[in-house]
Enzyme design. Structure first.
Site, short mmCIF file in Angstrom:
data_model
loop_
_atom_site.label_atom_id
_atom_site.label_comp_id
_atom_site.label_asym_id
_atom_site.label_seq_id
_atom_site.Cartn_x
_atom_site.Cartn_y
_atom_site.Cartn_z
N ASP A 7 10.51 0.23 -1.61
CA ASP A 7 10.49 -0.71 -0.47
C ASP A 7 11.14 -2.01 -0.92
O ASP A 7 11.27 -2.27 -2.13
CB ASP A 7 9.06 -0.98 0.03
CG ASP A 7 9.04 -1.91 1.25
OD1 ASP A 7 9.88 -1.72 2.15
OD2 ASP A 7 8.23 -2.85 1.29
N SER A 8 11.51 -2.82 0.05
CA SER A 8 12.08 -4.13 -0.28
C SER A 8 11.05 -5.01 -0.97
O SER A 8 11.40 -5.96 -1.65
CB SER A 8 12.54 -4.83 1.01
OG SER A 8 11.42 -4.99 1.86
N CYS A 70 10.68 2.14 3.57
CA CYS A 70 11.19 0.90 4.15
C CYS A 70 12.02 1.31 5.37
O CYS A 70 13.04 2.00 5.22
CB CYS A 70 12.05 0.19 3.11
SG CYS A 70 12.87 -1.30 3.72
N GLU A 162 4.97 -11.40 2.21
CA GLU A 162 5.40 -11.47 0.80
C GLU A 162 4.90 -12.76 0.14
O GLU A 162 4.60 -12.79 -1.04
CB GLU A 162 6.93 -11.38 0.69
CG GLU A 162 7.50 -10.02 1.02
CD GLU A 162 7.33 -8.98 -0.09
OE1 GLU A 162 7.50 -9.32 -1.27
OE2 GLU A 162 7.01 -7.81 0.24
N CYS A 194 7.72 -1.05 10.53
CA CYS A 194 8.01 -1.73 9.27
C CYS A 194 6.80 -1.48 8.40
O CYS A 194 5.66 -1.66 8.88
CB CYS A 194 8.21 -3.22 9.50
SG CYS A 194 8.22 -4.18 7.96
N HIS A 196 5.50 -3.06 6.11
CA HIS A 196 4.64 -4.22 5.86
C HIS A 196 3.57 -4.37 6.96
O HIS A 196 2.52 -4.95 6.72
CB HIS A 196 5.45 -5.52 5.82
CG HIS A 196 6.19 -5.76 4.54
ND1 HIS A 196 7.29 -5.02 4.17
CD2 HIS A 196 6.00 -6.67 3.54
CE1 HIS A 196 7.75 -5.47 3.02
NE2 HIS A 196 6.99 -6.48 2.61
N1 DGL Z 1 8.91 -2.84 4.71
C1 DGL Z 1 10.26 -3.03 5.17
C2 DGL Z 1 10.46 -2.16 6.40
O1 DGL Z 1 9.76 -1.18 6.56
C3 DGL Z 1 10.47 -4.50 5.32
C4 DGL Z 1 11.83 -4.91 5.37
C5 DGL Z 1 12.18 -6.31 4.97
O2 DGL Z 1 12.24 -6.54 3.76
O3 DGL Z 1 12.48 -7.10 5.86
O4 DGL Z 1 11.33 -2.40 7.21
#
Ligand code: DGL
Length: 270
Positions: A7-8, A70, A162, A194, A196
């Site tokens: 993931d990011s 992600c 974050e 997402c 997150h």
């Molecule tokens: N968890 C990522 C997703 O599912 C987040 C993306 C981001 O870094 O903006 O899209």
């Protein structure tokens, strides 16, 4: 044997946690690119470059199968990676398809023509890059007809999570839900598009009201991965050790992750 989860940043932990519960014997190597998060405001080329680099790091850690936990990377980079970048003996899978199969009540591999489904009005909450890719609507159109999707780009929510600023994240969720409701007053279902956002599931549910069914990806992806590995057991790669890697500051990322998952998580530098 190890499976990579990317993931990011921290959001993919919602997926890796569910996978660890469903497949306790499979070592998981998690990589969060916190140094470059959020991805949701980046261009598709940028997201592609960062995602291929991170995926390569997971291949190097002994993973033959990498899950892009992600949506932004799944929406903006996965197809291009599968078409021209992923080596023949490796696999990279995304998180959209299991979610859409659940929403459209389909079994894995059901490729029958699109048909009418129970849900008619779906609210999609996702990052700006995921919303503008329209990847969700494209995948849905292969499987269902007559579903009205209203997408809401939730700027700022990933940054707030974050940064560990949950008060800001909650206020932003409320304002994004209000904006969505102005466009679609009565959704039947809401998709947390997402990884997150499950960390804010209560805030979404409260703002949406109890009649809206929330779909989030963690358990759906874990179930779909378990099913995939029964059919393709050889895709559990040669790596034997799991762990958590970050491109950000390991100490800070470990403390946020521990706070989110309510158990000790220790990240190492990627
Ligand atoms: N968890 C990522 C997703 O599912 C987040 C993306 C981001 O870094 O903006 O899209």
């Amino acid at each position: 044997m190890a499976v990579g989860i990317f993931d990011s940043g921290l959001g993919g932990l919602t997926v890796s946690d569910a996978v660890a519960k469903r497949l306790p014997d499979v070592p998981l190597v998690y990589l969060g690119d916190s140094a470059n998060a959020p991805y949701g405001v980046r261009t598709p080329d940028d997201i592609y470059d960062l995602t291929t680099k991170a995926t390569q790091r997971l291949f190097d850690a002994g993973c033959d199968l990498v899950i892009l936990a992600c949506n932004t990377a799944s929406a903006a980079a996965l197809r291009r990676m599968q078409e021209g970048w992923v080596p023949k003996d490796k696999r990279v899978l995304g998180v959209f398809v299991p979610l859409i199969e659940a929403l459209t009540e389909r079994q894995w591999g059901d490729n029958s023509p699109p048909r009418e489904v129970d849900v008619k009005h779906v609210a999609l909450f996702a990052t700006p890059a995921t919303v503008s890719s329209r990847a969700f609507q494209r995948e849905l159109a292969f499987r269902a007809i007559g579903v009205d999707v209203e997408a809401q780009a939730c700027g700022g929510v990933v940054d707030a999570i974050e940064d560990g600023d949950m008060i800001l994240a909650e206020a932003l969720v409320k304002s994004h839900v209000d904006a969505l409701k102005r466009k679609m007053p009565k959704p039947d279902a809401a998709v947390l598009g997402c990884t997150h956002y499950p960390l804010m599931a209560d805030a979404f549910q409260t703002a949406l009201g109890p009649d809206v069914k929330l779909f989030s990806q963690a358990e759906l992806v874990a179930e779909s991965l378990a099913d995939y590995l029964t059919r393709r057991p050889e895709m559990v790669g040669p790596g034997k050790e799991g762990g958590f890697l970050t491109t950000g500051d390991p100490e800070q990322v470990s403390s946020r992750a521990t706070q989110f998952l309510r158990r000790q998580i220790t990240f190492d530098a990627a």
